[in-house]
Motif scaffolding. Structure first.
Motif, short mmCIF file in Angstrom:
data_model
loop_
_atom_site.label_atom_id
_atom_site.label_comp_id
_atom_site.label_asym_id
_atom_site.label_seq_id
_atom_site.Cartn_x
_atom_site.Cartn_y
_atom_site.Cartn_z
N PRO A 8 -47.81 -22.90 101.88
CA PRO A 8 -49.04 -22.48 102.41
C PRO A 8 -48.85 -20.92 102.63
CG PRO A 8 -47.35 -23.37 103.90
CD PRO A 8 -46.55 -23.49 102.75
N VAL A 9 -50.08 -20.35 102.70
CA VAL A 9 -50.00 -18.56 103.10
C VAL A 9 -51.05 -18.48 104.15
CG1 VAL A 9 -49.10 -18.16 100.80
CG2 VAL A 9 -51.43 -18.51 101.10
N CYS A 10 -51.17 -17.19 104.48
CA CYS A 10 -52.04 -16.70 105.63
C CYS A 10 -53.45 -16.68 105.21
CB CYS A 10 -51.46 -15.31 106.10
SG CYS A 10 -52.65 -14.30 106.75
N GLN A 93 -51.90 -27.26 113.63
CA GLN A 93 -51.21 -27.44 112.43
C GLN A 93 -52.05 -27.86 111.16
OE1 GLN A 93 -47.41 -27.27 112.05
NE2 GLN A 93 -48.21 -25.88 113.76
N GLY A 94 -53.40 -28.03 111.62
CA GLY A 94 -54.51 -28.14 110.71
C GLY A 94 -55.56 -27.02 110.33
N ASP A 95 -54.72 -25.94 110.82
CA ASP A 95 -55.70 -24.70 110.64
C ASP A 95 -54.96 -23.40 109.87
OD1 ASP A 95 -58.12 -23.45 110.94
OD2 ASP A 95 -57.56 -22.38 112.76
N GLY A 96 -53.66 -23.79 109.38
CA GLY A 96 -52.99 -23.00 108.61
C GLY A 96 -52.74 -21.55 109.62
N SER A 97 -51.98 -20.47 108.94
CA SER A 97 -51.65 -19.45 109.63
C SER A 97 -52.43 -18.26 109.18
CB SER A 97 -49.94 -19.29 109.32
OG SER A 97 -49.37 -20.14 109.77
N PHE A 117 -50.71 -20.34 114.00
CA PHE A 117 -49.44 -20.64 113.25
C PHE A 117 -49.48 -22.04 112.71
CE2 PHE A 117 -48.15 -17.19 115.37
CZ PHE A 117 -47.68 -16.18 114.29
N GLY A 118 -49.95 -22.55 111.76
CA GLY A 118 -49.97 -23.76 111.15
C GLY A 118 -48.80 -24.54 110.53
N TRP A 119 -47.62 -23.82 110.61
CA TRP A 119 -46.41 -24.53 110.09
C TRP A 119 -45.36 -24.08 110.59
CZ3 TRP A 119 -49.52 -21.77 106.57
CH2 TRP A 119 -49.03 -20.38 106.34
N ASP A 120 -44.05 -24.69 110.49
CA ASP A 120 -42.73 -24.47 111.24
C ASP A 120 -42.33 -22.80 111.09
OD1 ASP A 120 -40.33 -24.70 112.71
OD2 ASP A 120 -39.28 -24.99 110.89
N ASN A 167 -52.87 -25.59 100.55
CA ASN A 167 -53.78 -24.68 101.16
C ASN A 167 -55.20 -25.10 101.26
OD1 ASN A 167 -52.09 -22.13 101.65
ND2 ASN A 167 -51.71 -22.56 99.54
N ASN A 168 -55.57 -25.85 100.26
CA ASN A 168 -56.83 -26.58 100.02
C ASN A 168 -58.02 -25.73 100.24
OD1 ASN A 168 -55.57 -29.25 99.13
ND2 ASN A 168 -54.82 -29.23 101.36
N TRP A 169 -57.99 -24.28 99.76
CA TRP A 169 -58.79 -23.47 100.18
C TRP A 169 -60.21 -23.63 99.15
CZ3 TRP A 169 -55.84 -18.09 100.36
CH2 TRP A 169 -55.07 -18.18 101.49
N PRO A 170 -61.46 -23.36 99.89
CA PRO A 170 -62.66 -23.22 98.92
C PRO A 170 -62.48 -22.02 98.17
CG PRO A 170 -63.14 -22.86 101.39
CD PRO A 170 -61.70 -23.22 101.24
N ARG A 171 -63.24 -22.03 97.21
CA ARG A 171 -63.19 -20.50 96.07
C ARG A 171 -63.52 -19.36 97.19
NH1 ARG A 171 -63.75 -21.15 90.52
NH2 ARG A 171 -64.66 -19.44 90.61
N SER A 172 -64.48 -19.52 98.13
CA SER A 172 -64.75 -18.33 98.79
C SER A 172 -63.65 -17.84 99.62
CB SER A 172 -65.79 -18.53 99.79
OG SER A 172 -65.65 -19.58 100.81
N GLN A 173 -62.82 -18.63 100.14
CA GLN A 173 -61.53 -18.27 100.90
C GLN A 173 -60.48 -17.62 99.91
OE1 GLN A 173 -59.94 -21.20 103.51
NE2 GLN A 173 -59.98 -19.53 104.97
N THR A 174 -60.12 -18.22 98.75
CA THR A 174 -59.42 -17.74 97.70
C THR A 174 -59.70 -16.32 97.31
OG1 THR A 174 -58.85 -19.89 96.86
CG2 THR A 174 -58.40 -17.99 95.40
N PHE A 175 -61.06 -16.25 97.24
CA PHE A 175 -61.65 -14.70 96.79
C PHE A 175 -61.39 -13.86 97.86
CE2 PHE A 175 -64.75 -11.56 96.98
CZ PHE A 175 -64.71 -11.12 95.70
N GLN A 176 -61.47 -14.19 99.09
CA GLN A 176 -61.44 -13.04 100.27
C GLN A 176 -59.89 -12.89 100.65
OE1 GLN A 176 -63.91 -12.09 102.11
NE2 GLN A 176 -62.55 -10.93 103.38
N ASN A 177 -59.14 -13.68 100.42
CA ASN A 177 -57.61 -13.40 100.77
C ASN A 177 -56.79 -13.17 99.76
OD1 ASN A 177 -57.12 -14.26 103.70
ND2 ASN A 177 -58.52 -15.84 102.92
N VAL A 178 -57.29 -13.23 98.31
CA VAL A 178 -56.28 -13.03 97.20
C VAL A 178 -56.95 -11.98 96.21
CG1 VAL A 178 -55.12 -13.94 95.35
CG2 VAL A 178 -55.53 -15.23 97.25
N LEU A 179 -58.10 -12.49 95.70
CA LEU A 179 -58.79 -11.80 94.66
C LEU A 179 -59.51 -10.56 95.09
CD1 LEU A 179 -60.05 -14.88 92.61
CD2 LEU A 179 -58.04 -13.29 92.14
N LYS A 180 -60.25 -10.36 96.17
CA LYS A 180 -61.02 -9.34 96.64
C LYS A 180 -60.22 -8.17 96.73
CE LYS A 180 -64.26 -8.12 100.13
NZ LYS A 180 -64.96 -8.35 101.45
N LYS A 181 -60.51 -7.05 96.13
CA LYS A 181 -59.75 -5.53 96.38
C LYS A 181 -60.33 -5.07 97.86
CE LYS A 181 -57.70 -6.03 92.49
NZ LYS A 181 -55.90 -6.50 92.56
#
Length: 342
Positions: A8-10, A93-97, A117-120, A167-181
């Motif tokens: 899981p990632v931020c 724990q259901g909302d990620g970090s 914080f969503g994990w140990d 993570n189970n992210w929707p596409r918009s969240q993946t774009f926002q946190n990974v692909l968007k420069k």
């Protein structure tokens, strides 16, 4: 792609982009964008826990202490009162970090979470997660979104990977946190630091270029040398003795972009005062009051990108100690900026 070894990632909180008036010079806008999430140096960030197991809370305390141990000019203090906390931390724990970025947290209602914080946090990955989220609160974005990194993604695989467990992210969240420069004007320097605490772990197959990361990117965890260099550049140790400022006395400011001036104020009478900067400059002006030996945010203004000066009116009390800090984004002419209160 198997998710057996997935981590899981931020998911950093969204930023509200700063809008500039037409005709603002590119250099001026670039400097403001680079620094608009940064705190004035010397800020005391108070943090408060909604709830959570004591070992998880202690891991966060330890992470704050680790950042502070570098000798930076920020302070971190745990408070027992939510309304006094700029940083409000939960362990849902259901909302990620995740965390909001820098001074953006000042726009979040004091009933709401600014970091989760969503994990140990008690293993190596968890301790790095705690450092990572505090890094966001200090104003640091995700490193892999650096526009100068030269990363070319296999985008379908990226969407597939982050859309799956855990993570189970929707596409918009993946774009926002990974692909968007990031906007290149928001980034200081041109280096990408793959070892940064702000860098994700990526499995094989997601990165096409640089070729050495086709088999995956696995940062070592903890703070990198460049993380330390970055945070010390923005938050250097404060001078031992700030300048004293009296009412009606003008204090000229000759600062470089990112530079800061610090003043102590002890009013001679109780009344309302007007604080203001003067000249062709973009600044952040913040006033703190010393309460029981700690500085508490009292009032502030940010005139970055606007055709005005930072100013506010506030009631001060005779004999109490206050601290004013002015941080410069941009100045039209050196020596043409000043601070006064009256």
């Amino acid at each position: 792609m198997s998710a057996i070894n997935a981590r899981p990632v931020c998911k950093a909180g969204p930023r509200v982009p700063r809008l500039f008036p037409p005709g603002l010079a590119d250099r001026r806008a670039r400097l403001i964008r680079q620094m608009d999430a940064q705190w004035v140096n010397g800020t005391v960030l108070h943090y408060w826990f909604f709830d959570g197991p004591e070992p998880q809370k202690q891991a966060v305390r330890d992470a704050f202490a680790h950042w502070k141990s570098l000798g930076i000019g920020l302070e971190f203090t745990e408070t027992a009162t939510r309304s006094e906390a700029e940083v409000r931390i939960d362990f849902d724990q259901g909302d990620g970090s995740w965390s909001y970025i820098g001074r953006d947290i000042l726009g979040i209602a004091n009933t709401d979470v600014t970091m989760n914080f969503g994990w140990d946090l008690t293993d190596d990955y968890g301790r790095t997660t705690a450092l990572h989220e505090i890094g966001h609160t200090l104003g640091m974005p995700h490193e892999h979104q650096n526009p100068f990194a030269g990363i070319v993604w296999d985008e379908p695989k990226v969407y597939s990977y982050f859309g799956g467990a855990p993570n189970n992210w929707p596409r918009s969240q993946t774009f926002q946190n990974v692909l968007k420069k990031l906007n290149s004007q928001e980034v200081e320097g041109s280096d990408w630091d793959p070892d940064s605490v702000m860098e994700y772990w990526f499995p094989a197959g997601l990165i096409l270029r640089p070729e050495q990361y086709r088999e995956g990117l696995n940062p070592p965890g903890g703070l990198s040398a460049l993380d330390v260099e970055w945070v010390m550049r923005f938050y250097p140790a404060l001078p031992i003795a700030p300048r004293s400022l009296s009412a009606f006395a003008s204090a000229p400011l000759v600062l470089h972009p990112g530079g800061q001036a610090n003043f102590t104020i002890v009013p001679e009478e109780t009344r309302s005062y007007r604080f203001a900067t003067f000249g062709t400059a973009d600044t952040v002006l913040v006033l703190f009051e010393e309460v029981d030996g700690q500085l508490r945010h009292l009032e502030s203004d940010d005139d970055g990108g606007e055709d005005r000066n930072a100013t506010f009116k506030v009631k001060l009390f005779k004999g109490r100690r206050y601290v004013a800090r002015v941080r410069l984004y941009w100045a039209g002419q050196s020596g043409q900026t000043a601070l006064m209160y009256w």
